[in-house]
Write a protein that holds these residues in place. Structure first.
Motif, PDB file in Angstrom:
ATOM      1  N   VAL A 212      56.339  -0.097   4.090  1.00  0.00           N
ATOM      2  CA  VAL A 212      55.488   0.280   2.905  1.00  0.00           C
ATOM      3  C   VAL A 212      54.820   1.648   3.181  1.00  0.00           C
ATOM      4  O   VAL A 212      54.810   2.091   2.348  1.00  0.00           O
ATOM      5  CB  VAL A 212      54.323  -0.822   2.752  1.00  0.00           C
ATOM      6  N   MET A 213      54.619   1.958   4.527  1.00  0.00           N
ATOM      7  CA  MET A 213      53.657   3.138   4.761  1.00  0.00           C
ATOM      8  C   MET A 213      54.849   4.347   4.422  1.00  0.00           C
ATOM      9  O   MET A 213      54.367   5.306   3.983  1.00  0.00           O
ATOM     10  CB  MET A 213      53.327   3.348   6.123  1.00  0.00           C
ATOM     11  N   LEU A 214      56.113   4.414   4.925  1.00  0.00           N
ATOM     12  CA  LEU A 214      56.992   5.087   4.664  1.00  0.00           C
ATOM     13  C   LEU A 214      57.350   5.263   3.215  1.00  0.00           C
ATOM     14  O   LEU A 214      57.592   6.403   2.435  1.00  0.00           O
ATOM     15  CB  LEU A 214      58.375   5.017   5.252  1.00  0.00           C
ATOM     16  N   LEU A 215      57.390   4.365   2.481  1.00  0.00           N
ATOM     17  CA  LEU A 215      57.432   4.402   1.050  1.00  0.00           C
ATOM     18  C   LEU A 215      56.263   5.276   0.364  1.00  0.00           C
ATOM     19  O   LEU A 215      56.501   5.813  -0.757  1.00  0.00           O
ATOM     20  CB  LEU A 215      57.580   2.964   0.373  1.00  0.00           C
ATOM     21  N   ALA A 216      55.029   4.834   0.810  1.00  0.00           N
ATOM     22  CA  ALA A 216      53.922   5.613   0.092  1.00  0.00           C
ATOM     23  C   ALA A 216      53.995   7.009   0.445  1.00  0.00           C
ATOM     24  O   ALA A 216      53.685   7.892  -0.170  1.00  0.00           O
ATOM     25  CB  ALA A 216      52.566   4.926   0.877  1.00  0.00           C
ATOM     26  N   LEU A 221      55.093  12.841  -0.675  1.00  0.00           N
ATOM     27  CA  LEU A 221      55.773  13.950  -0.711  1.00  0.00           C
ATOM     28  C   LEU A 221      56.699  14.230  -1.958  1.00  0.00           C
ATOM     29  O   LEU A 221      56.579  15.657  -2.091  1.00  0.00           O
ATOM     30  CB  LEU A 221      56.877  13.741   0.533  1.00  0.00           C
ATOM     31  N   ALA A 222      56.719  13.285  -2.859  1.00  0.00           N
ATOM     32  CA  ALA A 222      57.559  13.751  -3.965  1.00  0.00           C
ATOM     33  C   ALA A 222      56.413  13.978  -5.167  1.00  0.00           C
ATOM     34  O   ALA A 222      56.849  14.336  -6.153  1.00  0.00           O
ATOM     35  CB  ALA A 222      58.319  12.432  -4.317  1.00  0.00           C
ATOM     36  N   GLY A 223      55.340  13.756  -4.781  1.00  0.00           N
ATOM     37  CA  GLY A 223      54.212  14.161  -5.821  1.00  0.00           C
ATOM     38  C   GLY A 223      54.066  13.069  -6.972  1.00  0.00           C
ATOM     39  O   GLY A 223      53.669  13.439  -8.168  1.00  0.00           O
ATOM     40  N   PHE A 224      54.465  11.904  -6.660  1.00  0.00           N
ATOM     41  CA  PHE A 224      54.632  10.933  -7.692  1.00  0.00           C
ATOM     42  C   PHE A 224      53.174  10.524  -8.407  1.00  0.00           C
ATOM     43  O   PHE A 224      52.145  10.389  -7.655  1.00  0.00           O
ATOM     44  CB  PHE A 224      54.835   9.488  -7.149  1.00  0.00           C
ATOM     45  N   LYS A 225      53.209  10.685  -9.708  1.00  0.00           N
ATOM     46  CA  LYS A 225      51.897  10.411 -10.374  1.00  0.00           C
ATOM     47  C   LYS A 225      52.193   9.461 -11.619  1.00  0.00           C
ATOM     48  O   LYS A 225      53.186   9.579 -12.198  1.00  0.00           O
ATOM     49  CB  LYS A 225      51.089  11.852 -10.995  1.00  0.00           C
ATOM     50  N   PHE A 226      51.228   8.401 -11.525  1.00  0.00           N
ATOM     51  CA  PHE A 226      51.223   7.407 -12.721  1.00  0.00           C
ATOM     52  C   PHE A 226      50.406   7.774 -13.791  1.00  0.00           C
ATOM     53  O   PHE A 226      49.169   8.073 -13.587  1.00  0.00           O
ATOM     54  CB  PHE A 226      50.968   5.938 -12.275  1.00  0.00           C
ATOM     55  N   LEU A 227      50.860   7.952 -15.002  1.00  0.00           N
ATOM     56  CA  LEU A 227      50.353   8.117 -16.367  1.00  0.00           C
ATOM     57  C   LEU A 227      49.606   9.453 -16.189  1.00  0.00           C
ATOM     58  O   LEU A 227      48.567   9.829 -16.721  1.00  0.00           O
ATOM     59  CB  LEU A 227      49.194   7.313 -16.574  1.00  0.00           C
ATOM     60  N   GLY A 228      50.279  10.361 -15.394  1.00  0.00           N
ATOM     61  CA  GLY A 228      49.581  12.101 -15.187  1.00  0.00           C
ATOM     62  C   GLY A 228      48.577  12.027 -14.499  1.00  0.00           C
ATOM     63  O   GLY A 228      47.983  13.153 -14.319  1.00  0.00           O
ATOM     64  N   GLU A 229      47.726  11.292 -13.901  1.00  0.00           N
ATOM     65  CA  GLU A 229      46.659  11.223 -13.241  1.00  0.00           C
ATOM     66  C   GLU A 229      46.566  10.851 -11.910  1.00  0.00           C
ATOM     67  O   GLU A 229      46.214  11.186 -10.897  1.00  0.00           O
ATOM     68  CB  GLU A 229      45.426  10.456 -13.880  1.00  0.00           C
ATOM     69  N   ASN A 230      46.827   9.424 -11.648  1.00  0.00           N
ATOM     70  CA  ASN A 230      46.816   8.454 -10.517  1.00  0.00           C
ATOM     71  C   ASN A 230      48.104   9.063  -9.535  1.00  0.00           C
ATOM     72  O   ASN A 230      49.232   8.448  -9.865  1.00  0.00           O
ATOM     73  CB  ASN A 230      46.989   6.942 -10.969  1.00  0.00           C
ATOM     74  N   GLU A 231      47.728   9.949  -8.679  1.00  0.00           N
ATOM     75  CA  GLU A 231      48.666  10.328  -7.438  1.00  0.00           C
ATOM     76  C   GLU A 231      48.876   9.396  -6.548  1.00  0.00           C
ATOM     77  O   GLU A 231      47.770   8.578  -6.256  1.00  0.00           O
ATOM     78  CB  GLU A 231      48.363  11.688  -7.367  1.00  0.00           C
ATOM     79  N   VAL A 232      50.076   9.309  -6.175  1.00  0.00           N
ATOM     80  CA  VAL A 232      50.129   8.197  -4.867  1.00  0.00           C
ATOM     81  C   VAL A 232      49.902   8.984  -3.495  1.00  0.00           C
ATOM     82  O   VAL A 232      50.195  10.123  -3.335  1.00  0.00           O
ATOM     83  CB  VAL A 232      51.826   7.858  -4.922  1.00  0.00           C
ATOM     84  N   HIS A 233      49.083   8.217  -2.735  1.00  0.00           N
ATOM     85  CA  HIS A 233      48.437   8.770  -1.372  1.00  0.00           C
ATOM     86  C   HIS A 233      49.172   8.200  -0.510  1.00  0.00           C
ATOM     87  O   HIS A 233      49.645   6.930  -0.514  1.00  0.00           O
ATOM     88  CB  HIS A 233      46.988   8.674  -1.459  1.00  0.00           C
ATOM     89  N   SER A 234      49.535   8.959   0.718  1.00  0.00           N
ATOM     90  CA  SER A 234      50.127   8.248   1.806  1.00  0.00           C
ATOM     91  C   SER A 234      48.868   7.554   2.649  1.00  0.00           C
ATOM     92  O   SER A 234      47.913   7.708   2.398  1.00  0.00           O
ATOM     93  CB  SER A 234      50.392   9.353   2.831  1.00  0.00           C
ATOM     94  N   ILE A 235      49.555   6.489   3.195  1.00  0.00           N
ATOM     95  CA  ILE A 235      48.544   5.756   4.148  1.00  0.00           C
ATOM     96  C   ILE A 235      48.423   6.202   5.479  1.00  0.00           C
ATOM     97  O   ILE A 235      49.386   6.847   6.114  1.00  0.00           O
ATOM     98  CB  ILE A 235      49.246   4.252   4.230  1.00  0.00           C
TER      99      ILE A 235
END
Length: 283
Positions: A212-216, A221-235
């Motif tokens: 799960v940590m590697l997925l996050a 690293l890919a800069g995924f953002k949901f709805l243009g605002e909520n960026e995915v952070h690493s654990i």
């Protein structure tokens, strides 16, 4: 040489060696579980090959550090409205490794509790070559993540003049020393893990957490953002390893308090015991 034996260099070497050992815990757990399915005489060989591969991959990646850092460049940019980001080489490797680790961990838990594959069909998952292929695949991901962490640590610290030329040598030395230490303790750790079913299940649960940590981390690293605002952070790795050590500490206390009780036999252990009995009868 003067820089290598300076106080800063020695502190960096100790820090990186300790970091490599901590990051290598998940590697040893995976090695213990995969090698535990092999014949007793093949297990030490699988562990040695696995750790040597880990050292080889890490050193190769260090020599190709320019290539590794170049994998930050975007391969594909996308914006689907609900999800946006940019795919990079680093994110693909880390994300793919997380998926593989999740799949392998869940599959191993199923086999240990249900045992359908090993017990009924007897597929080649017990062969040395199949185990080494699995170990090699995951070693690439573990090595990649380890090197990125080590490089980030070195680059974040202020370095004295001339330290940059010695940084590569220090990182290689830390890898070699950490692998030697892990080789010394891999046997006893594997024996302990395979003798205690709860440790095996805990170890596989830890691998799920690491997946799960590697997925996050791959998503970050890919800069995924949901709805243009909520960026995915690493654990943060510190949280993860704290939970691992705390869980192990609690289980060690449980084992110490229940020394007299016989541990539950997982399906794989029962199959191995039956094979050993059949071998003794034949002999």
């Amino acid at each position: 040489m003067e820089v290598l034996f300076s106080t800063n260099a020695l502190v960096a070497l100790l820090t990186l060696t300790f970091l490599e050992i901590i990051l290598g815990i998940d590697n040893i757990v995976f090695l213990s579980i995969v090698s535990g399915k092999l014949k007793a005489e093949e297990q030490p060989k699988a562990r040695r090959i696995g750790l040597l591969l880990a050292m080889l991959f890490r050193i190769i990646l260090l020599f190709g550090i320019t290539w590794v850092m170049g994998l930050k460049k975007s391969i594909y940019d996308f914006d689907w409205g609900f999800l946006s980001g940019h795919v990079t080489g680093q994110s693909l490797i880390i994300f793919g490794g997380g998926l593989f680790l999740l799949y392998k961990s869940v599959t191993e838990i199923h086999h240990k509790l249900e045992g359908a594959e090993e017990g009924e069909t007897g597929k080649a998952s017990n062969s040395l070559s199949a185990a080494i292929i699995q170990i090699a695949l995951l070693n690439i991901v573990f090595s990649f993540d380890s090197i990125l962490t080590a490089v980030g640590l070195v680059s974040s610290e202020p370095a004295p003049k001339g330290f940059g030329e010695a940084a590569l040598i220090i990182m290689i030395l830390s890898v070699v020393i950490s692998i030697i230490i892990m080789m010394i303790f891999a046997g006893p750790v594997s024996k302990f893990v395979n003798e205690h079913p709860t440790i095996q299940i805990l170890g596989l649960s830890f691998l799920i957490l690491i997946g799960v940590m590697l997925l996050a981390e791959g998503s970050h690293l890919a800069g995924f953002k949901f709805l243009g605002e909520n960026e995915v952070h690493s654990i943060p790795k510190g949280y993860l390893y704290f939970s691992i050590f705390f869980s192990l500490f609690v289980e060690f206390l449980n084992l110490k308090m229940r020394k007299s009780s016989k541990p539950v036999q997982l399906h794989n252990n029962k199959i191995q015991d039956e094979k050993l009995k059949d071998t003794d009868i034949t002999n």
